[in-house]
Write a protein that holds these residues in place. Sequence first.
Motif, PDB file in Angstrom:
ATOM      1  N   LEU A   1      54.650  35.526  48.379  1.00  9.90           N
ATOM      2  CA  LEU A   1      55.234  35.828  47.074  1.00  9.90           C
ATOM      3  C   LEU A   1      54.798  37.229  46.669  1.00  9.90           C
ATOM      4  O   LEU A   1      53.600  37.506  46.549  1.00  9.90           O
ATOM      5  N   PRO A   2      55.756  38.158  46.486  1.00  7.39           N
ATOM      6  CA  PRO A   2      55.381  39.507  46.062  1.00  7.39           C
ATOM      7  C   PRO A   2      54.772  39.487  44.667  1.00  7.39           C
ATOM      8  O   PRO A   2      54.956  38.540  43.895  1.00  7.39           O
ATOM      9  N   GLN A   3      54.018  40.528  44.381  1.00  6.16           N
ATOM     10  CA  GLN A   3      53.397  40.700  43.070  1.00  6.16           C
ATOM     11  C   GLN A   3      52.498  39.520  42.696  1.00  6.16           C
ATOM     12  O   GLN A   3      52.424  39.097  41.544  1.00  6.16           O
ATOM     13  N   THR A   4      51.812  38.970  43.717  1.00  8.64           N
ATOM     14  CA  THR A   4      50.766  37.972  43.490  1.00  8.64           C
ATOM     15  C   THR A   4      49.522  38.399  44.249  1.00  8.64           C
ATOM     16  O   THR A   4      49.598  39.171  45.207  1.00  8.64           O
ATOM     17  N   TYR A   5      48.383  37.875  43.827  1.00  9.30           N
ATOM     18  CA  TYR A   5      47.115  38.254  44.454  1.00  9.30           C
ATOM     19  C   TYR A   5      46.098  37.148  44.214  1.00  9.30           C
ATOM     20  O   TYR A   5      45.891  36.721  43.081  1.00  9.30           O
ATOM     21  N   GLU A   6      45.486  36.689  45.279  1.00  6.11           N
ATOM     22  CA  GLU A   6      44.416  35.699  45.188  1.00  6.11           C
ATOM     23  C   GLU A   6      43.087  36.458  45.139  1.00  6.11           C
ATOM     24  O   GLU A   6      42.599  36.948  46.155  1.00  6.11           O
ATOM     25  N   ASP A   7      42.522  36.544  43.958  1.00  4.13           N
ATOM     26  CA  ASP A   7      41.386  37.425  43.671  1.00  4.13           C
ATOM     27  C   ASP A   7      40.094  36.901  44.305  1.00  4.13           C
ATOM     28  O   ASP A   7      39.638  35.807  43.968  1.00  4.13           O
ATOM     29  N   PRO A   8      39.472  37.679  45.208  1.00  5.44           N
ATOM     30  CA  PRO A   8      38.223  37.234  45.837  1.00  5.44           C
ATOM     31  C   PRO A   8      37.013  37.348  44.922  1.00  5.44           C
ATOM     32  O   PRO A   8      35.912  36.921  45.295  1.00  5.44           O
ATOM     33  N   ALA A   9      37.201  37.913  43.727  1.00  4.10           N
ATOM     34  CA  ALA A   9      36.099  38.028  42.772  1.00  4.10           C
ATOM     35  C   ALA A   9      36.136  36.921  41.730  1.00  4.10           C
ATOM     36  O   ALA A   9      35.277  36.882  40.845  1.00  4.10           O
ATOM     37  N   GLU A  10      37.124  36.022  41.838  1.00  2.00           N
ATOM     38  CA  GLU A  10      37.280  34.983  40.821  1.00  2.00           C
ATOM     39  C   GLU A  10      37.237  33.592  41.459  1.00  2.00           C
ATOM     40  O   GLU A  10      37.993  33.304  42.397  1.00  2.00           O
ATOM     41  N   VAL A  11      36.377  32.740  40.953  1.00  4.88           N
ATOM     42  CA  VAL A  11      36.257  31.363  41.443  1.00  4.88           C
ATOM     43  C   VAL A  11      37.274  30.488  40.725  1.00  4.88           C
ATOM     44  O   VAL A  11      37.320  30.463  39.490  1.00  4.88           O
ATOM     45  N   ASP A  12      38.096  29.788  41.493  1.00  7.01           N
ATOM     46  CA  ASP A  12      39.067  28.882  40.897  1.00  7.01           C
ATOM     47  C   ASP A  12      38.351  27.656  40.341  1.00  7.01           C
ATOM     48  O   ASP A  12      37.521  27.041  41.035  1.00  7.01           O
ATOM     49  N   LYS A  13      38.678  27.288  39.122  1.00  2.00           N
ATOM     50  CA  LYS A  13      37.962  26.191  38.470  1.00  2.00           C
ATOM     51  C   LYS A  13      38.238  24.839  39.115  1.00  2.00           C
ATOM     52  O   LYS A  13      37.419  23.920  39.024  1.00  2.00           O
ATOM     53  N   ASP A  14      39.388  24.696  39.795  1.00  2.00           N
ATOM     54  CA  ASP A  14      39.726  23.413  40.415  1.00  2.00           C
ATOM     55  C   ASP A  14      39.247  23.309  41.856  1.00  2.00           C
ATOM     56  O   ASP A  14      38.813  22.243  42.304  1.00  2.00           O
ATOM     57  N   THR A  15      39.315  24.400  42.607  1.00  2.00           N
ATOM     58  CA  THR A  15      38.892  24.345  44.013  1.00  2.00           C
ATOM     59  C   THR A  15      37.425  24.697  44.194  1.00  2.00           C
ATOM     60  O   THR A  15      36.820  24.329  45.206  1.00  2.00           O
ATOM     61  N   GLY A  16      36.855  25.429  43.234  1.00  2.00           N
ATOM     62  CA  GLY A  16      35.467  25.854  43.351  1.00  2.00           C
ATOM     63  C   GLY A  16      35.256  26.998  44.324  1.00  2.00           C
ATOM     64  O   GLY A  16      34.118  27.313  44.673  1.00  2.00           O
TER      65      GLY A  16
END
Length: 308
Positions: free
Chosen positions: A119-134
């Motif tokens: 998906l263009p214009q998306t980014y999975e941020d490596p500096a942010e912890v997802d609250k559901d996946t941990g």
Amino acid sequence: MQALGILRHTPLLVHRAAVRSHHSKIQTAVVGGPVGAPAHRRYFLHENRPVSPWHDIPLAAGSGEYNMVCEIPRWSNAKLEINTQAPFNPIRHDTKNGCLRYVANVFPYKGYIWNYGALPQTYEDPAEVDKDTGCVGDNDPIDVLEVGGRVCAEGSVHPVKPLGVLALIDDGETDWKVLAIRSDDPLAAQISGLADLERCMPGLVAATVDWFTKYKVPDGKPRNCWAFDGQPRDADYARNVIAKAHESWKKLVRAPHSSLVLNNVSVDASPHRMSPEAASQAFGALFSGGSVQPAEQQQDANDRWHYV
């Protein structure tokens, strides 16, 4: 100078018949040889000017749908991906330890069992912890598994409807896999969520979890792990994941510095925005010298079954 003009006057670098138009009005051009050549790159153009498939193709496609950039056609084995660290973010053939990467055929599957894209214009941020996946993000755009009946071409762009999402945990990072269907697929009107998907394509979600769990085992790696015990989350959850990743991308592309390549021709308030003329000039400079490389022979390995 126009980008296509640049390409047409560099015959040693551009694979024959490489310039291709897609229904989305995006054109692509292959440089360095076909898939299987180490130098293979597929660049994106709009109105004869270079664009980034990550930054310049809009996420929203209208009517609640999203644009998907197809990186890997279904049934194929070559691991192709948008290069987030190269100018204009072309699709490239991924490598590891100097070798081109291919996925093994884990019985009963042949290559990738969906059209695989981003998906263009998306980014999975490596500096942010997802609250559901941990877990933190994987530093890439969000992946899409397009389940429709047509095989998509590498580099083609399609509006898709999200149906649900899986959360793969890869090396301690969240790697979202959005299940989606092309809006022009004959079954799209019948499938709006996970229950519809199971009714129309029974077993596909379970096969998807099985595929991702096992696909690295033939390479000597352990089975992959999942958040939510491998259970998919619904379409609304998927849309929230996409919206969050879009906000992370906006923050990224407007930041003054990054280890990723953020040059674009369309993003307001981005310090990395270039004029179309400057982009075309920089694009042409990429193709001075070099030669087309032949594809490496991989057919025997791609025809082999692995029983896991």
